[in-house]
Design a protein around this motif. Structure first.
Motif, mmCIF file in Angstrom:
data_model
loop_
_atom_site.group_PDB
_atom_site.id
_atom_site.type_symbol
_atom_site.label_atom_id
_atom_site.label_comp_id
_atom_site.label_asym_id
_atom_site.label_seq_id
_atom_site.Cartn_x
_atom_site.Cartn_y
_atom_site.Cartn_z
ATOM 1 N N ALA A 84 0.827 -1.205 0.000
ATOM 2 C CA ALA A 84 0.000 0.000 0.000
ATOM 3 C C ALA A 84 0.863 1.257 0.000
ATOM 4 N N ALA A 85 2.007 1.198 0.679
ATOM 5 C CA ALA A 85 2.924 2.349 0.700
ATOM 6 C C ALA A 85 3.479 2.614 -0.696
ATOM 7 N N VAL A 86 3.854 1.543 -1.393
ATOM 8 C CA VAL A 86 4.385 1.676 -2.755
ATOM 9 C C VAL A 86 3.311 2.232 -3.684
ATOM 10 N N THR A 87 2.098 1.699 -3.580
ATOM 11 C CA THR A 87 1.006 2.156 -4.433
ATOM 12 C C THR A 87 0.661 3.614 -4.178
ATOM 13 N N ALA A 88 0.610 4.008 -2.905
ATOM 14 C CA ALA A 88 0.280 5.392 -2.554
ATOM 15 C C ALA A 88 1.313 6.363 -3.114
ATOM 16 N N PHE A 89 2.565 5.954 -3.109
ATOM 17 C CA PHE A 89 3.629 6.794 -3.689
ATOM 18 C C PHE A 89 3.478 6.858 -5.208
#
Length: 309
Positions: A84-89
């Motif tokens: 989710a962190a990668v996607t949000a970035f």
């Protein structure tokens, strides 16, 4: 009557002059601007690799610090997991993220112009530890070849995308000739380093792999029952955690803002009590500059293991 007309003309001139002056005054900045730039909040985040309560304390203190240093509003946005962190970035919901080595590479490869800007002093020489439950029968060893002792035992990593809790431990297992299929049952994924410790301590898994800094910190805190769990091996060093900044911050806050971000992070000083608290929560003495090329090894291993396409 003539004097009255002259007074009317005079007052009309004064009103016109005042109106003209008023029109030349600076236009008030629209709401949402600071120093002439769009002040939409700088959205920061972090991979959820530790106890959520600790991450919350860290985020509150860091947000306040960055707001004071950068003179822009800063907002911390929690994420549910590493992916989710990668996607949000990638989609622009997060501008600045504290990533592990692998997730940092994954994120940068999806956002052209993204930059690794800062890491902790310990991240140049980071390590993982393999821990075992006292009843596992697995004893400490000195060389990577000792990982063959994991065959036939249950094993848990941390998150599937964790550098120190999965990627590098799996890489060293491969170096020792140990395939995941050779451990007992299915490999577990605890979600974070603290959970890995607890699972091994409880005997749910016989062996676990995790971030050495978290392990050392929990030992110092006294939150690990050393009668139930022990370290059997500490890996060779590698580059790991780092801050990654989106190129969008330059568009929003002006050219050079990435450097300002880097400067704010690397200025954190242990001699200032409030800043020391932030560094302590990160398990660091200081932040130092870093760059994308430092994570070339992580990218190579990520591709080998199939975590980077």
């Amino acid at each position: 009557m003539k004097r009255f007309k002259q007074q009317v003309i005079l007052w009309g001139s004064i009103v016109s002059l005042l109106a003209a002056c008023a029109s030349q005054e600076p236009t008030p900045k629209p709401a949402g601007e600071v120093d002439g730039v769009d002040a939409a909040p700088l959205a920061i985040g972090a991979i959820p690799d530790q106890d959520p309560e600790k991450i919350q304390r860290l985020s509150e203190k860091l947000t306040a610090y960055l707001e004071s240093e950068l003179n822009v509003p800063v907002q911390y946005q929690p994420v549910t997991d590493y992916a989710a962190a990668v996607t949000a970035f990638k989609v622009g919901d997060l501008d600045l993220v504290w990533f592990g080595g692998l997730t940092g590479v994954q994120a940068r490869l999806q956002v052209t112009g993204a930059q690794a800007i800062a890491q902790r002093d310990i991240d140049e020489q980071f390590t993982s530890v393999f821990i075992t439950n006292a009843n596992s029968g697995v004893q400490p060893f000195e060389e990577v070849s000792g990982l063959t002792a994991l065959k036939g035992h249950t094993l848990t990593f941390g998150s599937e995308s964790s550098t120190s809790g999965r990627l590098m431990p799996q890489y060293f297992m491969q170096q020792a000739g140990v395939a995941l299929e050779e451990v007992k049952g299915e490999v577990g994924f605890s979600g974070n380093h603290d959970a890995t410790i607890k699972l091994v301590e409880a005997g749910t898994f016989e062996v676990g792999a995790l971030n050495s800094q978290v392990w050392d910190s929990r030992l110092t805190e006294g939150s690990v029952d050393e009668a139930k769990v022990q370290v059997i091996w500490r890996t060779p060093p590698y580059y790991d955690y780092h801050w990654v900044a989106s190129p969008a911050v330059e568009e929003r806050y002006g050219t050079g803002f990435t450097k300002k971000l880097q400067g704010a992070l690397t200025r954190l000083d242990t001699s200032v009590p409030e800043e020391k608290e932030i560094l302590d929560l990160f398990g660091a003495v200081k932040f130092i500059p870093t760059e994308n090329q430092n994570y070339a090894q992580i990218e190579k291993i990520g591709r080998q293991i199939g975590k980077i396409k």
